[in-house]
Design a protein around this motif. Structure first.
Motif, PDB file in Angstrom:
ATOM      1  N   LEU A   8       0.826  -1.208   0.000  1.00 54.54           N
ATOM      2  CA  LEU A   8       0.000   0.000   0.000  1.00 54.54           C
ATOM      3  C   LEU A   8       0.859   1.257   0.000  1.00 54.54           C
ATOM      4  CD1 LEU A   8      -2.813  -1.022   2.510  1.00 54.54           C
ATOM      5  CD2 LEU A   8      -2.898  -1.045   0.025  1.00 54.54           C
ATOM      6  N   GLU A   9       1.971   1.222   0.729  1.00 45.56           N
ATOM      7  CA  GLU A   9       2.880   2.374   0.719  1.00 45.56           C
ATOM      8  C   GLU A   9       3.484   2.581  -0.673  1.00 45.56           C
ATOM      9  OE1 GLU A   9       4.414   2.122   5.382  1.00 45.56           O
ATOM     10  OE2 GLU A   9       5.634   1.328   3.739  1.00 45.56           O
ATOM     11  N   LEU A  10       3.799   1.484  -1.361  1.00 44.65           N
ATOM     12  CA  LEU A  10       4.335   1.602  -2.720  1.00 44.65           C
ATOM     13  C   LEU A  10       3.284   2.183  -3.674  1.00 44.65           C
ATOM     14  CD1 LEU A  10       6.538   1.052  -4.792  1.00 44.65           C
ATOM     15  CD2 LEU A  10       5.655  -1.278  -5.020  1.00 44.65           C
ATOM     16  N   LEU A  11       2.046   1.727  -3.559  1.00 48.98           N
ATOM     17  CA  LEU A  11       0.983   2.277  -4.403  1.00 48.98           C
ATOM     18  C   LEU A  11       0.721   3.741  -4.090  1.00 48.98           C
ATOM     19  CD1 LEU A  11      -1.592  -0.675  -4.361  1.00 48.98           C
ATOM     20  CD2 LEU A  11      -0.095  -0.020  -6.237  1.00 48.98           C
ATOM     21  N   ALA A  12       0.847   4.118  -2.815  1.00 56.01           N
ATOM     22  CA  ALA A  12       0.565   5.494  -2.412  1.00 56.01           C
ATOM     23  C   ALA A  12       1.574   6.476  -2.999  1.00 56.01           C
ATOM     24  CB  ALA A  12       0.556   5.607  -0.892  1.00 56.01           C
ATOM     25  N   GLU A  13       2.770   6.006  -3.337  1.00 60.24           N
ATOM     26  CA  GLU A  13       3.750   6.900  -3.950  1.00 60.24           C
ATOM     27  C   GLU A  13       3.307   7.376  -5.329  1.00 60.24           C
ATOM     28  OE1 GLU A  13       7.554   5.102  -4.016  1.00 60.24           O
ATOM     29  OE2 GLU A  13       7.740   4.943  -1.825  1.00 60.24           O
ATOM     30  N   TRP A  14       2.452   6.608  -5.998  1.00 62.16           N
ATOM     31  CA  TRP A  14       2.008   6.959  -7.341  1.00 62.16           C
ATOM     32  C   TRP A  14       0.505   7.200  -7.413  1.00 62.16           C
ATOM     33  CZ3 TRP A  14       6.208   7.711 -10.205  1.00 62.16           C
ATOM     34  CH2 TRP A  14       7.374   7.034  -9.848  1.00 62.16           C
TER      35      TRP A  14
ATOM     36  N   PRO B 119      -2.314   9.474  -5.639  1.00 58.04           N
ATOM     37  CA  PRO B 119      -2.635  10.529  -4.660  1.00 58.04           C
ATOM     38  C   PRO B 119      -3.841  10.194  -3.797  1.00 58.04           C
ATOM     39  CG  PRO B 119      -2.227  11.462  -6.841  1.00 58.04           C
ATOM     40  CD  PRO B 119      -2.318   9.983  -7.020  1.00 58.04           C
ATOM     41  N   PHE B 120      -4.814   9.479  -4.369  1.00 54.87           N
ATOM     42  CA  PHE B 120      -6.003   9.129  -3.592  1.00 54.87           C
ATOM     43  C   PHE B 120      -5.626   8.246  -2.400  1.00 54.87           C
ATOM     44  CE2 PHE B 120      -9.369   6.087  -2.637  1.00 54.87           C
ATOM     45  CZ  PHE B 120     -10.452   6.923  -2.389  1.00 54.87           C
ATOM     46  N   LEU B 121      -4.861   7.184  -2.647  1.00 56.81           N
ATOM     47  CA  LEU B 121      -4.453   6.293  -1.562  1.00 56.81           C
ATOM     48  C   LEU B 121      -3.514   6.992  -0.594  1.00 56.81           C
ATOM     49  CD1 LEU B 121      -4.643   3.465  -0.389  1.00 56.81           C
ATOM     50  CD2 LEU B 121      -2.751   2.780  -1.857  1.00 56.81           C
ATOM     51  N   ALA B 122      -2.659   7.866  -1.101  1.00 56.33           N
ATOM     52  CA  ALA B 122      -1.744   8.598  -0.221  1.00 56.33           C
ATOM     53  C   ALA B 122      -2.516   9.475   0.753  1.00 56.33           C
ATOM     54  CB  ALA B 122      -0.783   9.431  -1.055  1.00 56.33           C
ATOM     55  N   LYS B 123      -3.559  10.157   0.256  1.00 58.76           N
ATOM     56  CA  LYS B 123      -4.373  10.999   1.147  1.00 58.76           C
ATOM     57  C   LYS B 123      -5.148  10.146   2.145  1.00 58.76           C
ATOM     58  CE  LYS B 123      -7.672  14.822   1.056  1.00 58.76           C
ATOM     59  NZ  LYS B 123      -8.409  14.296   2.214  1.00 58.76           N
ATOM     60  N   HIS B 124      -5.651   8.992   1.688  1.00 63.72           N
ATOM     61  CA  HIS B 124      -6.391   8.121   2.608  1.00 63.72           C
ATOM     62  C   HIS B 124      -5.487   7.623   3.731  1.00 63.72           C
ATOM     63  CE1 HIS B 124      -9.313   5.167   3.972  1.00 63.72           C
ATOM     64  NE2 HIS B 124      -8.355   4.247   3.917  1.00 63.72           N
ATOM     65  N   ILE B 125      -4.275   7.208   3.404  1.00 65.79           N
ATOM     66  CA  ILE B 125      -3.343   6.743   4.440  1.00 65.79           C
ATOM     67  C   ILE B 125      -2.977   7.890   5.372  1.00 65.79           C
ATOM     68  CG2 ILE B 125      -1.022   5.847   4.816  1.00 65.79           C
ATOM     69  CD1 ILE B 125      -1.325   4.219   2.292  1.00 65.79           C
ATOM     70  N   SER B 126      -2.815   9.086   4.805  1.00 67.37           N
ATOM     71  CA  SER B 126      -2.485  10.238   5.641  1.00 67.37           C
ATOM     72  C   SER B 126      -3.621  10.593   6.602  1.00 67.37           C
ATOM     73  CB  SER B 126      -2.152  11.433   4.756  1.00 67.37           C
ATOM     74  OG  SER B 126      -1.915  12.592   5.524  1.00 67.37           O
TER      75      SER B 126
ATOM     76  N   HIS C  46     -11.112   2.817  14.559  1.00 70.80           N
ATOM     77  CA  HIS C  46     -11.244   3.789  13.472  1.00 70.80           C
ATOM     78  C   HIS C  46     -11.290   3.033  12.154  1.00 70.80           C
ATOM     79  CE1 HIS C  46     -10.853   7.671  11.456  1.00 70.80           C
ATOM     80  NE2 HIS C  46      -9.990   7.092  10.645  1.00 70.80           N
ATOM     81  N   THR C  47     -12.323   3.264  11.358  1.00 76.77           N
ATOM     82  CA  THR C  47     -12.490   2.549  10.099  1.00 76.77           C
ATOM     83  C   THR C  47     -11.516   3.083   9.055  1.00 76.77           C
ATOM     84  OG1 THR C  47     -14.843   2.244  10.577  1.00 76.77           O
ATOM     85  CG2 THR C  47     -14.125   1.926   8.301  1.00 76.77           C
ATOM     86  N   ASN C  48     -10.681   2.182   8.533  1.00 78.07           N
ATOM     87  CA  ASN C  48      -9.756   2.577   7.465  1.00 78.07           C
ATOM     88  C   ASN C  48      -9.506   1.460   6.453  1.00 78.07           C
ATOM     89  OD1 ASN C  48      -8.181   0.810   8.975  1.00 78.07           O
ATOM     90  ND2 ASN C  48      -6.857   2.412   9.757  1.00 78.07           N
ATOM     91  N   TYR C  49      -9.946   0.213   6.729  1.00 83.43           N
ATOM     92  CA  TYR C  49      -9.768  -0.932   5.831  1.00 83.43           C
ATOM     93  C   TYR C  49      -8.300  -1.221   5.541  1.00 83.43           C
ATOM     94  CZ  TYR C  49     -14.784  -0.753   4.943  1.00 83.43           C
ATOM     95  OH  TYR C  49     -16.152  -0.761   5.084  1.00 83.43           O
ATOM     96  N   LEU C  50      -7.423  -0.869   6.445  1.00 83.19           N
ATOM     97  CA  LEU C  50      -5.989  -1.064   6.248  1.00 83.19           C
ATOM     98  C   LEU C  50      -5.384  -2.010   7.276  1.00 83.19           C
ATOM     99  CD1 LEU C  50      -4.999   2.684   5.620  1.00 83.19           C
ATOM    100  CD2 LEU C  50      -5.547   0.952   3.911  1.00 83.19           C
TER     101      LEU C  50
END
Length: 634
Positions: free
Chosen positions: A295-301, A303-310, A319-323
């Motif tokens: 997921l961290e690798l995907l978040a580098e490319w 932006p949607f996943l990067a913002k969700h992880i942030s 806390h619901t995050n599905y991660l």
């Protein structure tokens, strides 16, 4: 006794309470009531009535004008004379009032017919059209629309659902509906809201010689006013519900995109047998496991996943995050259930099948029974599908047999359609009375036991080699030779250099003779291979490697023995191995086993292929003839 403190009188407390109540009343009197923040039902209803009255007045005015100015271009779109009066207008407005009151009290619950000819023209139908729309019946057969004009026969065409503008654009006619029962077309809004053209009548429009009347209708003022009234009606009905629905749709799409990325990462990891969980579950930590790393690798490319992880990562439990690993494990189980369901569906479609099981301990020292089912697909190709692991079943024949039957029953696979069972030659599996195959035969007498031919050949070779003292000593020497080089990286490197030099000599010799076919250049990288207790092919590889790199082995052993830095214990071990290797009988056994073992290995592979071919032919015959007994084949 008194504690010495001064006490107030009762009148003082009553006076202070009265002052407090007075202040509260003043605050309440200055505060506006909560009803003032909302519009009353009467006010909202009156606002909707005003809008509806304006729309209806516009419709009536346009109809009166249409009577005075008929439309040219055919009788199909001639507007009928309007008989609307002030009384009729009042009735329409009253109907709209009643309609709004019904919508405020209880929503309409009606399922609209796909055929507009059978629509009940009432308020429930109108509410349904405003909320959910209608079907245009575009993808059906238009055979019912056949019309005969003198010597010509015409049909309704699906291209009439599209409107071609003068600027070259194409627009879809959302208002046009085809009736499969009458073969006519209707205008959905005008039909539901009592329009005045043929498109709004029960007889519909069917003059296929004049398709331009479709364009004239959609450009008419009557049609436009009805569409405007529908839009206003929709805003009155679904003003609050629309906002809630849009908010829910946005939230649903957001979590759908999150789950889509999580599922993709998990699918790639589990398809390659990689672990998902790590020591921690924190983003940014190098010990968070393969799942979070992906997921961290995907978040580098992304932006949607990067913002969700942030926004949602590292928030902790609750806390619901599905991660988290919990969601990861749950998704894996759902994927596994879906795969097993597809495999079982193929097995049921194939009807006949066979069972293959074998037990082995895993890395956690838990004995697991591998459960595999073999069947024939619809295209005639045989496949073997892994189903599951059965942990801690036991080693007794009746325990394994009962586990096989219970697993088939649990999966919904009919036991009586089993046409074969294949295991190794162990007594608990092949026993005639108490073995697993006997237990399965009690439930399905048409499932003969087929022992593994390759395993049988391995057992024969192992027993033959162990029966001779010289053979045991020879294979022990090969294992000692492997131990000398495996336990030291330096010695292994020296042997690799000697083997590489040997291959270069072979290549140079082939170039000089210009006869590459007569010199076999070995592709084996090293001259020693470890042995295996069950796989006879491992012994074959070891003997062939020693035979190929015989000179390289001797040169390496002599170099180790001559090295002064070699430890005494290692030098003694190398001397013992070298002396045994230089014996004449050792060289003789290398040649003998180098001749026999490759042929035994090729026979074993041929037996496996023959087993597959025979089993495939039998299964195909069962499937084609749907035999109840396999013995009818012979």
């Amino acid at each position: 006794m008194s504690d010495g403190r001064r006490r107030e009188s009762g009148s003082f407390y009553r006076k202070r309470a009265a002052e407090k109540d007075k202040k509260n009343e003043e605050v309440i009197s200055k505060t506006p009531r909560i009803q003032s923040f909302f519009k009353s039902e009467l006010q909202a209803s009156s606002n909707c009535n005003i809008v509806v009255q304006e729309n209806l007045q516009g419709i009536i005015t346009q109809e009166e004008r249409a009577v005075q100015r008929p439309v040219a271009g055919g009788d199909d779109l001639q507007v009928e004379p309007s008989t609307s009066t002030a009384t009729e207008t009042t009735n329409k407005i009253e109907c709209q009032d009643e309609e709004i009151q019904e919508r405020s009290s209880a929503p309409a619950k009606v399922k609209l017919n796909k055929d507009p000819f059978f629509w009940p023209i009432n308020d429930s139908t109108r509410d349904y059209i405003v909320k959910y729309g209608y079907e245009q019946n575009e993808g059906i057969n238009f055979e019912k629309s056949r019309r005969t004009y003198e010597s010509q026969t015409r049909y309704f065409s699906g291209t009439l659902f599209e409107r071609h503008l003068k600027n070259g654009e194409t627009k879809h006619r959302d208002w046009l509906i085809y009736s499969q029962s009458t073969g006519n077309v209707y205008c959905g809004p005008c039909l539901a809201f009592n329009g005045s053209s043929k498109f709004a009548s029960k007889e519909g429009f069917s003059d296929w010689r004049n398709p331009k009347n479709l364009g004239l209708h959609e450009e008419s003022d009557s049609h436009k006013n009805i569409v405007a009234a529908i839009n206003q009606r929709r805003s009155c009905i679904t003003q609050i519900d629309k906002q809630l629905t849009q908010s829910l749709d946005i939230e649903t799409r957001y979590w759908y995109e999150v789950m889509r990325r999580c599922v993709s990462a998990i699918k790639k990891l589990v398809s390659r047998g990689l672990p998902t969980r790590g020591h921690t579950e924190k983003f940014g930590c190098i010990h968070n496991g393969n799942y979070m790393m992906s997921l961290e690798l995907l978040a580098e490319w992304d932006p949607f996943l990067a913002k969700h992880i942030s926004d949602h990562g590292n928030r902790g439990s609750g806390h619901t995050n599905y991660l988290s690993s919990t969601i990861c494990d749950e998704l894996i189980l759902l994927m596994a259930a879906e795969v097993i369901e597809m495999v079982v569906r193929d097995i049921k479609d194939s009807l006949y099948y066979s069972v293959i099981v074998d037990s082995t301990p895993d890395i956690a020292h838990i004995d697991q029974l591998t459960f595999i089912i073999r069947c024939i697909l619809s295209d005639g190709s045989p496949v073997e599908r892994f189903i599951k692991f059965l942990p801690n079943i036991g080693h007794k024949g009746f325990e394994i047999g009962n586990a096989i039957i219970s697993t088939l029953t649990e999966l919904g696979i009919v036991v009586k359609f089993n046409r074969g069972q294949s295991y190794d030659n162990a007594a608990n599996m092949s026993g005639k009375y108490n073995g697993a195959q006997a237990v399965v035969l009690e439930s399905c007498k048409y499932a003969p036991y087929i022992p593994c031919s390759a395993h049988s050949l391995n057992l024969i070779g192992t027993s033959a080699a162990e029966a001779c003292v010289e053979s045991c000593q020879f294979f022990n020497l090969l294992q000692e030779l492997n131990n000398v080089f495996v336990h030291s990286t330096d010695r292994w490197g020296d042997l690799s250099i000697q083997c590489q030099a040997h291959r270069k000599d072979q290549q140079q010799q082939a170039i000089e003779l210009c006869e590459t076919d007569q010199i076999k250049i070995s592709r084996r990288k090293n001259a020693v291979k470890t042995l295996s207790a069950t796989r006879w092919s491992a012994r074959c590889d070891s003997v062939v490697a020693v035979e190929t790199y015989w000179d390289a082995l001797h040169a390496t052993l002599n170099a180790i023995e001559a090295d002064k830095d070699t430890k005494s214990l290692v030098r003694c071990q190398v001397i013992g191995v070298r002396v045994k290797l230089e014996r004449l009988e050792t060289a003789f056994l290398v040649k003998v086993w180098g001749f026999l073992l490759p042929r035994i290995d090729s026979v074993s592979k041929r037996l496996q292929a023959q087993d597959i071919e025979i089993t495939t032919v039998v299964e195909l015959y069962f499937r084609a003839s749907e035999m109840t007994s396999p013995f009818k084949l012979f």
